[in-house]
Design an enzyme around this catalytic site. Structure first.
Site, PDB file in Angstrom:
ATOM      1  NE  ARG A 120      34.325 -15.659 -32.219  1.00  0.00           N
ATOM      2  CZ  ARG A 120      33.623 -14.886 -31.424  1.00  0.00           C
ATOM      3  NH1 ARG A 120      32.871 -15.414 -30.495  1.00  0.00           N
ATOM      4  NH2 ARG A 120      33.630 -13.578 -31.554  1.00  0.00           N
ATOM      5  CG  HIS A 179      38.281 -18.125 -24.722  1.00  0.00           C
ATOM      6  ND1 HIS A 179      37.165 -17.913 -23.950  1.00  0.00           N
ATOM      7  CD2 HIS A 179      38.356 -17.067 -25.571  1.00  0.00           C
ATOM      8  CE1 HIS A 179      36.593 -16.779 -24.308  1.00  0.00           C
ATOM      9  NE2 HIS A 179      37.291 -16.254 -25.302  1.00  0.00           N
ATOM     10  CB  SER A 189      32.514 -14.797 -23.537  1.00  0.00           C
ATOM     11  OG  SER A 189      33.724 -15.493 -23.423  1.00  0.00           O
ATOM     12  CE  LYS A 222      32.954  -4.668 -21.777  1.00  0.00           C
ATOM     13  NZ  LYS A 222      33.698  -5.382 -22.814  1.00  0.00           N
TER      14      LYS A 222
END
Length: 156
Positions: free
Chosen positions: A91, A18, A129, A42
């Site tokens: 990515r 990030h 993450s 969440k």
């Protein structure tokens, strides 16, 4: 005219990947708003407030980077903050397919917003993450995956 980009995500936690996208984005944009999408259903590793605090601690000295929490559609939040660009990191090809689909939908709903995708540098491209959370769940240190100076324990 100032070029403002929204870099949206959950950032749970904010990783070296990030950080690389923000740093490279600052070469293109005058201002980047790191937008933490808030989903009350969440449960993450870090609270939304602590994610925000972590990123603010990292960029506190750089007034070109701000952090905000939002719960509306990303394009609507872009309009609220005056951002004409969405900054996204890629990515791999899986990210590409997902981001391309999101770009098409966003372009239909918010034609004034341009999506800019940057490749995550190879040395941090495999850090996600979710990987950080998994390694942490096994009791291992995750310091090598986080920006320098960030002690995750201070945000848990």
């Amino acid at each position: 005219m100032e070029k403002t980009a929204l870099f949206p995500g959950s950032f749970d936690p904010f990783t070296l990947g990030h950080q690389a996208i923000v740093e490279n984005g600052l070469k293109i944009f005058d201002r980047i708003v790191v937008g933490i999408g808030s989903n009350s259903e969440k449960n993450g590793l870090l609270t939304v407030e602590n994610r925000k605090r972590l990123i603010e601690d990292l960029y506190g000295a750089d007034d070109r980077v701000t952090v905000a929490v939002y719960s509306e559609l990303t394009g609507e939040f872009c309009r609220q903050i005056g951002a004409n660009f969405l900054l996204r990191g890629m990515r791999n090809t899986v990210d590409y397919e997902y981001e391309r689909n999101m770009m098409v939908v966003n372009q239909m709903l918010f034609p004034e917003i341009t999506t800019v995708m940057l490749f995550t540098p190879p040395d941090v491209a495999d850090i996600s993450s979710s990987t950080v959370r998994e390694v942490l769940a096994f009791g291992r240190s995750v310091a090598e995956f986080l920006p320098r100076g960030i002690e995750l324990e201070n945000y848990l």
